[in-house]
Scaffold this motif. Sequence first.
Motif, mmCIF file in Angstrom:
data_model
loop_
_atom_site.group_PDB
_atom_site.id
_atom_site.type_symbol
_atom_site.label_atom_id
_atom_site.label_comp_id
_atom_site.label_asym_id
_atom_site.label_seq_id
_atom_site.Cartn_x
_atom_site.Cartn_y
_atom_site.Cartn_z
ATOM 1 N N LEU A 27 3.901 -16.718 -15.833
ATOM 2 C CA LEU A 27 3.039 -16.228 -15.331
ATOM 3 C C LEU A 27 3.619 -16.025 -13.380
ATOM 4 C CD1 LEU A 27 -0.575 -17.038 -15.607
ATOM 5 C CD2 LEU A 27 -0.025 -15.175 -16.946
ATOM 6 N N LEU A 28 4.130 -16.894 -12.979
ATOM 7 C CA LEU A 28 4.743 -16.884 -11.587
ATOM 8 C C LEU A 28 5.697 -15.244 -11.658
ATOM 9 C CD1 LEU A 28 5.060 -19.704 -10.296
ATOM 10 C CD2 LEU A 28 3.884 -18.321 -9.754
ATOM 11 N N VAL A 29 6.384 -15.179 -13.000
ATOM 12 C CA VAL A 29 7.231 -13.769 -13.115
ATOM 13 C C VAL A 29 7.242 -13.508 -13.350
ATOM 14 C CG1 VAL A 29 9.628 -13.085 -14.995
ATOM 15 C CG2 VAL A 29 9.483 -15.937 -13.610
ATOM 16 N N LEU A 30 6.403 -12.850 -13.818
ATOM 17 C CA LEU A 30 5.168 -11.917 -13.905
ATOM 18 C C LEU A 30 4.840 -11.151 -13.229
ATOM 19 C CD1 LEU A 30 3.517 -12.425 -17.963
ATOM 20 C CD2 LEU A 30 5.749 -10.594 -17.295
ATOM 21 N N LEU A 31 4.362 -12.054 -12.621
ATOM 22 C CA LEU A 31 3.247 -11.549 -11.156
ATOM 23 C C LEU A 31 4.272 -11.290 -10.009
ATOM 24 C CD1 LEU A 31 0.690 -11.154 -9.590
ATOM 25 C CD2 LEU A 31 1.434 -13.420 -8.741
ATOM 26 N N LEU A 32 5.785 -11.564 -10.067
ATOM 27 C CA LEU A 32 6.971 -11.442 -9.148
ATOM 28 C C LEU A 32 7.180 -9.588 -9.737
ATOM 29 C CD1 LEU A 32 8.538 -11.964 -6.345
ATOM 30 C CD2 LEU A 32 10.123 -12.851 -8.594
ATOM 31 N N ALA A 33 7.698 -9.821 -10.482
ATOM 32 C CA ALA A 33 8.058 -8.182 -11.377
ATOM 33 C C ALA A 33 6.597 -7.057 -10.774
ATOM 34 C CB ALA A 33 8.180 -8.622 -12.922
ATOM 35 N N LEU A 34 5.389 -8.022 -10.951
ATOM 36 C CA LEU A 34 4.719 -6.480 -10.562
ATOM 37 C C LEU A 34 4.630 -6.408 -8.933
ATOM 38 C CD1 LEU A 34 1.687 -5.021 -11.862
ATOM 39 C CD2 LEU A 34 0.368 -7.373 -10.924
ATOM 40 N N ILE A 35 4.686 -7.016 -8.383
ATOM 41 C CA ILE A 35 4.439 -6.993 -7.251
ATOM 42 C C ILE A 35 5.935 -6.360 -6.899
ATOM 43 C CG2 ILE A 35 4.509 -8.098 -4.430
ATOM 44 C CD1 ILE A 35 3.197 -10.742 -5.913
ATOM 45 N N LEU A 36 7.354 -6.164 -7.426
ATOM 46 C CA LEU A 36 8.070 -5.848 -6.897
ATOM 47 C C LEU A 36 8.670 -4.352 -7.603
ATOM 48 C CD1 LEU A 36 11.216 -8.332 -6.994
ATOM 49 C CD2 LEU A 36 10.556 -7.528 -4.633
ATOM 50 N N PHE A 37 7.268 -4.233 -8.408
ATOM 51 C CA PHE A 37 7.288 -2.915 -8.482
ATOM 52 C C PHE A 37 6.523 -1.908 -8.901
ATOM 53 C CE2 PHE A 37 5.170 0.169 -11.369
ATOM 54 C CZ PHE A 37 6.043 1.353 -12.245
ATOM 55 N N GLY A 38 4.881 -2.592 -7.614
ATOM 56 C CA GLY A 38 4.511 -1.929 -6.620
ATOM 57 C C GLY A 38 5.132 -1.625 -5.298
ATOM 58 N N ALA A 39 6.017 -2.469 -4.381
ATOM 59 C CA ALA A 39 6.523 -2.106 -3.663
ATOM 60 C C ALA A 39 7.826 -1.082 -3.846
ATOM 61 C CB ALA A 39 7.457 -3.463 -3.009
ATOM 62 N N GLY A 40 7.860 -1.077 -4.993
ATOM 63 C CA GLY A 40 8.821 -0.068 -4.875
ATOM 64 C C GLY A 40 8.725 1.126 -5.013
ATOM 65 N N PHE A 41 7.455 0.802 -5.643
ATOM 66 C CA PHE A 41 6.841 2.429 -5.961
ATOM 67 C C PHE A 41 6.187 2.779 -4.650
ATOM 68 C CE2 PHE A 41 2.735 5.268 -6.392
ATOM 69 C CZ PHE A 41 4.033 6.127 -7.772
ATOM 70 N N ALA A 42 5.484 2.097 -4.130
ATOM 71 C CA ALA A 42 4.824 2.499 -2.355
ATOM 72 C C ALA A 42 6.137 2.913 -1.621
ATOM 73 C CB ALA A 42 4.531 1.089 -2.223
ATOM 74 N N LEU A 43 7.656 1.799 -1.856
ATOM 75 C CA LEU A 43 8.755 2.955 -0.533
ATOM 76 C C LEU A 43 9.370 4.165 -1.498
ATOM 77 C CD1 LEU A 43 10.125 -0.360 -0.257
ATOM 78 C CD2 LEU A 43 9.218 0.598 1.231
ATOM 79 N N LYS A 44 9.012 4.265 -2.553
ATOM 80 C CA LYS A 44 9.614 5.565 -3.308
ATOM 81 C C LYS A 44 8.769 6.436 -2.590
ATOM 82 C CE LYS A 44 11.289 7.983 -7.479
ATOM 83 N NZ LYS A 44 11.814 7.455 -8.616
ATOM 84 N N ALA A 45 7.125 7.084 -2.936
ATOM 85 C CA ALA A 45 6.451 7.326 -2.395
ATOM 86 C C ALA A 45 6.296 7.270 -1.054
ATOM 87 C CB ALA A 45 5.049 7.313 -2.654
ATOM 88 N N LEU A 46 6.866 6.949 -0.249
ATOM 89 C CA LEU A 46 6.735 7.004 1.414
ATOM 90 C C LEU A 46 7.818 7.654 1.947
ATOM 91 C CD1 LEU A 46 5.604 3.276 2.275
ATOM 92 C CD2 LEU A 46 4.296 5.438 3.014
#
Length: 53
Positions: free
Chosen positions: A5-24
């Motif tokens: 669960l921690l690995v999946l949560l970390l992957a989700l956070i990193l994917f979300g941050a990557g998408f937000a940075l790309k959008a910015l």
Amino acid sequence: MVPLLLVLLLALILFGAGFALKALWWIAIVVLAVWLIGFVARPRGGSGRWYRW
């Protein structure tokens, strides 16, 4: 189970941050393009500024 669960949560956070940075980055590029167009196409008379701040 908890490490999975921690690995999946970390992957989700990193994917979300990557998408937000790309959008910015895309928003920054669009704003820069609009600013450059306004700088080039500014009116010749007046104070020379094309914006009203």
